[in-house]
Design a protein around this motif. Structure first.
Motif, PDB file in Angstrom:
ATOM      1  N   UNK A 197       0.817  -1.214   0.000  1.00 56.68           N
ATOM      2  CA  UNK A 197       0.000   0.000   0.000  1.00 56.68           C
ATOM      3  C   UNK A 197       0.853   1.267   0.000  1.00 56.68           C
ATOM      4  N   UNK A 198       2.045   1.180   0.562  1.00 53.78           N
ATOM      5  CA  UNK A 198       2.944   2.333   0.511  1.00 53.78           C
ATOM      6  C   UNK A 198       3.366   2.584  -0.934  1.00 53.78           C
ATOM      7  N   UNK A 233       3.721  15.126  12.863  1.00 58.29           N
ATOM      8  CA  UNK A 233       3.005  13.975  13.430  1.00 58.29           C
ATOM      9  C   UNK A 233       3.605  12.677  12.887  1.00 58.29           C
ATOM     10  N   UNK A 234       3.848  12.659  11.558  1.00 52.99           N
ATOM     11  CA  UNK A 234       4.477  11.489  10.964  1.00 52.99           C
ATOM     12  C   UNK A 234       5.872  11.259  11.513  1.00 52.99           C
ATOM     13  N   UNK A 258       8.203   2.329  18.419  1.00 52.04           N
ATOM     14  CA  UNK A 258       7.515   1.200  17.805  1.00 52.04           C
ATOM     15  C   UNK A 258       8.432   0.482  16.824  1.00 52.04           C
ATOM     16  N   UNK A 259       7.961  -0.635  16.283  1.00 48.80           N
ATOM     17  CA  UNK A 259       8.760  -1.428  15.355  1.00 48.80           C
ATOM     18  C   UNK A 259       9.175  -0.587  14.150  1.00 48.80           C
ATOM     19  N   UNK A 260      10.479  -0.514  13.805  1.00 49.72           N
ATOM     20  CA  UNK A 260      10.952   0.351  12.724  1.00 49.72           C
ATOM     21  C   UNK A 260      10.274   0.090  11.384  1.00 49.72           C
ATOM     22  N   UNK A 261      10.041  -1.195  11.041  1.00 48.39           N
ATOM     23  CA  UNK A 261       9.432  -1.515   9.744  1.00 48.39           C
ATOM     24  C   UNK A 261       8.009  -0.960   9.660  1.00 48.39           C
ATOM     25  N   UNK A 301       6.458   2.323   7.233  1.00 44.92           N
ATOM     26  CA  UNK A 301       5.276   2.240   6.376  1.00 44.92           C
ATOM     27  C   UNK A 301       4.302   3.360   6.700  1.00 44.92           C
ATOM     28  N   UNK A 302       4.019   3.533   7.979  1.00 46.68           N
ATOM     29  CA  UNK A 302       3.094   4.587   8.390  1.00 46.68           C
ATOM     30  C   UNK A 302       3.639   5.967   8.033  1.00 46.68           C
TER      31      UNK A 302
END
Length: 263
Positions: free
Chosen positions: A39-40, A214-215, A224-227, A231-232
């Protein structure tokens, strides 16, 4: 005269098409297959196409506006053109490696964000005499914001100090467009349509640009998990660019057309 202007705009767009056409083989040579579950990567594709369409629109619409507004529309087209080219590269980096294209993104922002700030100066200069200090204050705030963000994401500074530096630059820009000289010129000398456009543009800089810190926060400061964070982070940045580049230009196009038709 009008015919010459139309020919000029068409030639400008043909030049853009040629540029993108010459670049396409380079993109294709290094591109991997985009997966339906990525989706990215899909967001990179969608936004790159939207940026190309916006570039065509802004350049072709120059024929509809008065001479003093043509520079504003040209700058809007340049913003989306530069962003489109960088999105091609960012898309390929992500699809091929799954890593965040930080360098390409900040090169894009280093060019397009100052151009967006110039738009505030240009729409005021179209209706009033604007001191050059307004231009330079917007530029300084922009550079501080970008340098701080890049230093944190590229690892040159710890993420929190870099985050603070970037926020200081952003707040300085907000002060200038809400309470500084640019805001006062808009309130005191601009016609109602320009005031409305100026107001919408500065709210995009407030709300739309808030998406970036924010991102950054969720990508680097939550632990949080780097991967998952990457993506987020990329989806957030990509969606923000739709608002902050395309919608920003559409607002300028709207006021340019409405003010030109009055004449």
């Amino acid at each position: 005269m009008i015919k010459d202007l139309k020919i000029s705009s068409k030639r400008m767009w043909l030049g853009v098409v040629a540029l993108l056409g010459f670049s396409a083989p380079a993109f294709a040579e290094h591109s991997s297959v985009l997966q339906s579950s990525d989706f990215v990567g899909i967001s990179f594709w969608l936004i790159s196409m939207a940026l190309i369409a916006s570039t065509a629109f802004f350049f072709l619409e120059r024929d509809r506006v008065a001479g003093k507004w043509k520079t504003s529309l040209t700058v809007s087209g340049l913003v989306t053109l530069v962003a489109a080219v960088h999105y091609f590269y960012m898309r390929d980096v992500w699809v091929a490696t799954g890593s965040t294209p930080t360098v390409y993104r900040y090169i894009d922002w280093l060019i397009t964000v100052p151009l967006l700030m110039i738009e505030f100066y240009l729409i005021l200069a179209a209706i009033a005499k604007v001191p050059v200090g307004v231009f330079w204050r917007l530029m300084i705030g922009t550079l501080v914001m970008l340098v701080g963000g890049y230093a944190g994401e590229a690892g040159y500074l710890s993420v929190m100090p870099a985050f603070i530096i970037g926020m200081v630059g952003w707040f300085y820009i907000l002060w200038e467009i809400f309470a500084g000289e640019a805001s006062k010129i808009n309130a005191g000398q601009a016609p109602k349509n320009v005031q409305s456009a100026f107001s919408l543009m500065r709210w995009i800089v407030t709300i739309g640009w808030a998406i970036y810190p924010i991102g950054y926060y969720f990508g680097y400061l939550t632990g949080s998990d780097p991967a998952d964070s990457m993506k987020a982070l990329n989806i957030v940045y990509n969606l923000a660019d739709v608002l902050n580049k395309i919608a920003f230009g559409v607002i300028i196009w709207s006021v340019a057309v409405s003010e030109s038709e009055k004449k």
